[in-house]
Design an enzyme around this catalytic site. Structure first.
Site, mmCIF file in Angstrom:
data_model
loop_
_atom_site.group_PDB
_atom_site.id
_atom_site.type_symbol
_atom_site.label_atom_id
_atom_site.label_comp_id
_atom_site.label_asym_id
_atom_site.label_seq_id
_atom_site.Cartn_x
_atom_site.Cartn_y
_atom_site.Cartn_z
ATOM 1 N N SER A 8 -7.613 -5.280 -7.839
ATOM 2 C CA SER A 8 -7.894 -6.099 -6.655
ATOM 3 C C SER A 8 -6.999 -5.637 -5.514
ATOM 4 O O SER A 8 -5.906 -6.158 -5.316
ATOM 5 C CB SER A 8 -7.646 -7.575 -6.974
ATOM 6 O OG SER A 8 -8.511 -8.009 -7.995
ATOM 7 N N LYS A 44 -15.297 -8.247 -3.871
ATOM 8 C CA LYS A 44 -14.433 -8.907 -4.858
ATOM 9 C C LYS A 44 -13.736 -10.116 -4.238
ATOM 10 O O LYS A 44 -13.556 -11.150 -4.899
ATOM 11 C CB LYS A 44 -13.404 -7.919 -5.396
ATOM 12 C CG LYS A 44 -12.358 -8.504 -6.354
ATOM 13 C CD LYS A 44 -12.967 -9.016 -7.646
ATOM 14 C CE LYS A 44 -11.921 -9.664 -8.555
ATOM 15 N NZ LYS A 44 -10.946 -8.725 -9.094
ATOM 16 N N LYS A 69 -3.269 -13.156 -5.680
ATOM 17 C CA LYS A 69 -3.216 -11.937 -4.867
ATOM 18 C C LYS A 69 -4.526 -11.759 -4.108
ATOM 19 O O LYS A 69 -4.537 -11.428 -2.915
ATOM 20 C CB LYS A 69 -2.940 -10.717 -5.742
ATOM 21 C CG LYS A 69 -2.794 -9.421 -4.938
ATOM 22 C CD LYS A 69 -2.437 -8.238 -5.815
ATOM 23 C CE LYS A 69 -3.632 -7.735 -6.580
ATOM 24 N NZ LYS A 69 -3.387 -6.418 -7.216
#
Length: 295
Positions: free
Chosen positions: A94, A168, A236
């Protein structure tokens, strides 16, 4: 036959790399900083190295599932420095879109290819080889590695460079708010004194239900916070989304609430728990204990 290098054999990376060994027919060379993970990968049939430069020098496809932006940037820079033209780098973690956008031209200038190819589904889907895989970059490069990606899940080409990373963020913004709502709902149910298992059975077939609901609600009910995906890792993505929203000049109020809850988890020493552990935030707010670890 391409030689694959895989960096980062953690909760997600190890089962992903093992699926490559079992399904791709290609040699897979793994690297991790933890010897126990290298041992587990070797036991599953993979080759291992304790010298990461060996991967950059000898592998045609370099896959990385790394935990921080610093390690992602360092890895890509080393792959460019030690690798050969034609190499393909897949960032499966990510990573913030702006970092991908910065790295892409540097990789291209070296005659190599960078795909941002983040995955979603947590440890259970990594083991099953059914991860959602969102890939941005050159379509021709995507088509070249498609058979490898299919060993790990269900890849979709999302468009140009960084589009996979942005996709994402959309996924984890939605999933994060859904997880927070689950935690709040089951804390509310516990406070109201109704049976949690019955609540689950009654609601799982309705609009609230789905794969994530089926995976996480039983963990809430049984107070099972063993991570399939860790709060810190999801946070995150939430921070990346907030940063990119700022760049776009838009507000994301629901994501802000998700961030607040996850930041509370981190501040209270719960960063390595599963997202089901977000119920602890609501336990404190509602003065209730949710679920029973004994069943």
């Amino acid at each position: 036959m391409k030689k694959i290098g895989f960096l980062g054999l953690g909760v997600m990376g190890l089962p992903m790399a093992i699926n490559l060994v079992k399904k791709s027919g290609c040699p897979v060379l793994g690297f991790d900083v933890a010897q126990v993970r290298l041992d587990q990968f070797a036991a599953a049939g993979g080759a291992v190295t304790t010298d990461v430069v060996e991967i950059y020098k000898t592998c045609d496809v370099i896959m990385q599932m790394l935990p921080t932006h610093t390690t992602v940037i360092s890895s890509v820079e080393q792959a460019v420095a030690y690798g050969k033209p034609g190499n393909i780098i897949l960032d499966l973690g990510s990573t913030a879109p702006n970092i991908i956008q910065d790295l892409f031209p540097k990789v291209a200038a070296a005659g190599m290819h960078l795909l941002d190819s983040p995955v979603s589904g947590g440890n259970p889907m990594a083991i099953a080889g059914t991860l959602a895989i969102m890939t941005g970059g050159e379509r021709e490069t995507f088509e070249e590695v498609l058979p490898l990606l299919e060993c790990m899940g269900n890849p979709v080409y999302t468009g140009g460079s960084a589009s996979g990373s942005i996709t994402k963020l959309v996924n984890n913004m939605i999933a994060g708010s859904y997880l927070a709502a689950m935690a709040e709902g089951y804390a509310f149910a516990a406070k109201a004194g109704i049976d949690l298992q019955t609540t689950f059975e009654a609601t799982r077939g309705g609009f609230a239900g789905g794969p994530l609901y089926d995976n996480k609600v039983p963990k809430i009910i049984h107070r099972d916070y063993e991570p399939g995906a860790r709060i810190q890792v999801h946070l995150k993505d939430i921070h990346n989304a907030k940063q990119f929203a700022h760049k776009l000049g838009v507000d994301t109020p629901v994501t802000d609430v998700t961030a607040h809850i996850m930041e509370w988890m981190v501040d209270n020493g719960l960063k390595d728990t599963d997202q089901a552990g977000m119920v602890k935030y609501f336990e404190e707010k509602m003065d209730i204990t949710v679920g029973n670890a004994e069943g």
